[in-house]
Enzyme design. Structure first.
Site, PDB file in Angstrom:
ATOM      1  CG  ASP A   1      -2.127   0.769   1.191  1.00 36.37           C
ATOM      2  OD1 ASP A   1      -2.300   1.502   0.203  1.00 36.37           O
ATOM      3  OD2 ASP A   1      -2.949   0.673   2.121  1.00 36.37           O
TER       4      ASP A   1
ATOM      5  CG  ASP B   1      -9.281   2.794   0.258  1.00 36.97           C
ATOM      6  OD1 ASP B   1      -8.856   1.669  -0.023  1.00 36.97           O
ATOM      7  OD2 ASP B   1      -8.676   3.580   1.009  1.00 36.97           O
TER       8      ASP B   1
HETATM    9  C1  DGJ Z   1      -5.732   2.042   2.165  1.00 33.66           C
HETATM   10  C2  DGJ Z   1      -6.191   0.786   1.484  1.00 33.66           C
HETATM   11  O1  DGJ Z   1      -6.765   1.078   0.253  1.00 33.66           O
HETATM   12  C3  DGJ Z   1      -7.144   0.058   2.409  1.00 33.66           C
HETATM   13  O2  DGJ Z   1      -7.669  -1.071   1.773  1.00 33.66           O
HETATM   14  C4  DGJ Z   1      -6.402  -0.319   3.654  1.00 33.66           C
HETATM   15  O3  DGJ Z   1      -5.371  -1.218   3.335  1.00 33.66           O
HETATM   16  C5  DGJ Z   1      -5.829   0.925   4.307  1.00 33.66           C
HETATM   17  N1  DGJ Z   1      -5.070   1.705   3.392  1.00 33.66           N
HETATM   18  C6  DGJ Z   1      -4.988   0.573   5.494  1.00 33.66           C
HETATM   19  O4  DGJ Z   1      -4.355   1.645   6.027  1.00 33.66           O
END
Ligand code: DGJ
Length: 732
Positions: free
Chosen positions: A482, A552
């Site tokens: 990420d 997200d």
């Molecule tokens: C952003 C990601 O897109 C989410 O799925 C998750 O992993 C969060 N970060 C965690 O901080």
């Protein structure tokens, strides 16, 4: 050989199966661009280029009294600088004497089998049975001896040309490279071209915009240090009347994960020029004598068969030529459940085991422990950079936790955010100088975190070593990688003042080196990329990650748009998509049908589901497996555009042999007592008889009927219903 040089005419033609690209070394040794389009034999196309006295456009000095030779009006493979071409340009270089000038003329070329590679940057490779040839053509400025090698790899069967540019300083003084584009594409007639791009924002990535070219510079860019949620490094240029099924269409996708730029200019004579490469903003690179600078690769394709065919060309190529992981084709990817929307930071080893147990009955095959398992990480204020297990949460230790999960018959995945650091972390306390922060100023915080100077070797080595230690400590099957903020405060404590303009690109190179050191050394692990959703979903990332978390935003109806937009470039098998608890008014089955237009998984607390819901999930998980090959390897068709006022959204996957298809329909706006809606299939074989099943149908009907007459969609159904139509050729 897909590349033909005619020494008499001095033309070079690049041939893919269905396209031709031609250039010619002209009288003054400028390399002219003559053609890119449907296949034409090896004839000299110079007759297409007309010359007139173009006032105020100037003539290179050695064109003598020839007032009709203006670079401002000539189609070229790469531009000059300050030679009377006032359009957008491919290069800006400041020479040692302070001048801004580059007058590149043909010096040499060579042709060889195989694809080119770049220093420190990802490129596509020739897959088994591919015919790939490469042209390297060198142009040189006679005064400074600055050379630019134009690289073209021709992937014949795939109808893809990969291009890039390499600057070589063959002079004896350093130069400042202020702009270097990977591709320059001139169109002699750009009057009726439309530009398609994929703009967006956090939670709403890769929406679709199409606009006619007008007489100015259209700029698609990211200056965020990541390829970004706001624009994807992809554009298409097409005839105004091009649609999904017909019409000329050119696609360009940049293999770069940092700040990028694509510009298209419609000039005074209705010619169009496109350039694409690293964003030149905050960029200045010193190239010393003898050194090279490689600009990233661009993938281009042309078709006259419309947008669906352009997408198929890219999809096929992305599946075959970007990533060698066994998970691309040989090993089916497991259905995962991710803990983020289930528990956020509030979990421990026991909770994970409970979720895994409950999820097993849903047909889930892997649990992914998201953010919060390491350092002192109970919220997003601390812990980033400390890649050691938090033993207050994972009390039994990682190796043991993974063993317990494996004992349940489930695989285990883990989350990292390597490029970032929290101020409240042991890493920051030990190495405050490892962050990007401009001296005398405080760095911009975003999600309470700072950015590591990833261009620095010791930072890269620390990350490779600490993350590999975790990966090697347990039976880890999957990693989610990420990044949760954009890059600001471009500064490196190890570079001198006059080289700070290199930081943005060095960051990207450093990132690729880290990924080489972690991902390429763990071929048995399935790596998924993520950037707060799809903020760095780009073709370069797909050389490392076989799938990318799309967004997200897990709201299913928003995902209809997101998948539609993404599908212009990216195949289903690369798009991370999960069923979540968001949008409770949408039935689970519909959520699952939408998530199946991606790498299916779940993002919810399985322990909170009712038995009935668990059973529904199990059914959907089984369908994911049943249609895996069709969805992942079939040809994808967009059947209805969710950006228009439609009552239903639909898409289709058709197997390569046209024997099987799956049509998914989601009803989004069926009004009371409204008209009958139909969906028309695509890509079937007209004369074949198919067995159509699903949505209340069980009938045998021809491909022609399914494509031309369509399928009537049931009307009196609950809101947001989904229908899966399975279509199978009869063995007659
Ligand atoms: C952003 C990601 O897109 C989410 O799925 C998750 O992993 C969060 N970060 C965690 O901080």
């Amino acid at each position: 050989m897909a590349i033909v040089y005619n020494p008499e005419k001095r033309t070079i033609s690049l041939h893919t199966a269905k396209t031709t690209y031609q250039m010619k070394i002209g009288n003054l040794n400028y390399v002219k661009h003559l053609y890119y389009g449907a296949t034409i034999p090896d004839e000299d196309l110079i007759y297409l280029v007309r010359r007139y006295d173009r006032g105020f456009s100037g003539n290179p000095y050695d064109s003598l009294a020839e007032r009709t030779f203006s670079l401002d009006a000539q189609p070229q493979e790469f531009t000059t600088q300050q030679q009377g071409d006032f359009r957008i340009n491919s290069i800006e270089v400041q020479n040692a004497d302070g001048s801004f000038s580059f007058n590149g003329r043909y010096k040499s070329h060579r042709i060889y089998h195989g694809a080119f590679t770049l220093n420190g940057l990802p490129t596509a490779f020739a897959a088994e049975n591919d015919t790939v040839d490469t042209l390297e053509l060198v142009i040189e400025d006679a005064v400074t001896k600055v050379q630019v090698t134009l690289l073209y790899s021709v992937f014949e069967e795939a109808d893809i040309i990969m291009r890039a540019a390499r600057v070589h300083n063959a002079g004896n003084a350093a130069i400042q490279l202020k702009r270097i584009m990977s591709v320059n594409m001139d169109y002699m007639n750009g009057r009726n071209l439309d530009l398609l791009s994929l703009p967006g924002r956090y939670g709403q990535e890769r929406q679709v915009e199409r606009q006619p070219l007008t007489h100015h510079v259209h700029k698609i860019r990211s200056g965020r240090g990541i390829s970004s949620h706001q624009q994807n490094p992809f554009i298409a240029l097409m005839d105004r009347n091009t649609n999904e099924d017909a019409g000329a269409c050119y696609g360009f996708a940049l293999m770069y994960s940092g700040s990028f730029l694509a510009e298209v200019e419609l000039d005074q004579y209705d010619q169009a020029r496109l350039v694409m490469g690293i964003n030149d903003r905050l960029f200045n690179y010193t190239v010393n004598p003898g050194e090279d600078f490689d600009a990233p690769a661009v993938l281009m394709t042309y078709t006259h068969k419309g947008l669906a065919k352009m997408s198929h060309n890219f999809h096929h190529f992305f599946r075959n030529n970007l990533n060698r992981s066994k998970f691309v084709r040989d090993v089916q990817r497991p259905i995962l459940i991710n803990t983020w929307e289930a528990a956020f930071f509030n979990f421990d080893d026991q909770k994970l085991v409970e979720i895994a147990k409950a999820a097993k009955d849903m047909g889930v095959e892997m649990i992914v422990m998201d953010d919060g398992w390491f350092g002192k990480r109970d919220d997003d204020n601390s812990g980033l950079g400390d890649w050691v297990v938090n033993e207050n949460k994972i009390r039994c230790g990682l190796t043991e936790l993974v063993r317990q999960i494996n004992d349940l018959g489930m695989k285990f995945g883990i989350w990292f955010e390597p490029e970032m650091v929290s101020e409240d972390s042991d890493l920051f306390r030990a190495h405050p100088d490892w962050v990007m922060e401009i001296p005398g100023r405080r760095a911009v915080r975003s999600r309470n975190q700072l950015v590591l100077d990833v261009g620095r070797k010791e930072v890269q080595d620390y990350l490779i070593e600490s993350i590999n230690r975790i990966l090697d400590s347990a039976n880890i099957y999957y990693v989610k990688w990420d990044i949760n903020r954009a890059i600001t405060d471009l500064w490196s404590n190890v570079l001198p003042a006059d080289r700070q303009g290199e930081v943005t690109h060095r960051y990207v190179l450093g990132l690729y080196r880290i990924m080489d050191g972690i991902i390429k050394t763990h071929p048995d692990i399935l790596f998924e990329g993520c950037a707060g959703g799809g903020g760095r979903f780009d073709p370069a990332m797909l050389t490392y990650f076989i799938q990318y978390w799309s967004s997200d935003n897990t709201k299913p109806l928003d995902n209809l748009k997101l998948h539609y937009g993404s599908s212009f470039l990216y195949p289903i098998c690369t798009m991370g998509a999960h069923v979540s608890a968001a949008s409770p008014m949408v039935p689970l089955e519909t959520k699952a049908a939408i998530a199946m237009c991606g790498t299916f998984g779940y993002e919810l607390d399985a322990t909170k589901l009712k038995k009935k819901e668990i059973r529904a999930c199990k059914k959907m998980s089984d369908l994911y497996h049943k249609y895996y090959d069709l969805n992942f390897f079939g040809d994808y068709y967009r059947l209805a555009n969710p950006f228009e006022q439609v009552n239903l959204v639909a898409w289709e996957s058709v197997s390569k042999d046209k024997c099987e298809a799956l049509v998914t329909v989601v009803t989004v706006n069926l009004t009371v007592n409204g008209p009958q809606e139909y969906i028309h299939c695509k890509g079937l074989s007209p004369n074949t008889r198919y067995h159509l099943q699903g949505g209340g149908y069980d009938l045998v009907i021809s491909g022609m009927a399914l494509m031309h007459a369509g399928i009537p969609i049931p009307r009196e159904v609950p809101e947001f219903s989904a229908f899966l139509y399975h279509i199978q050729a009869l063995d007659e």
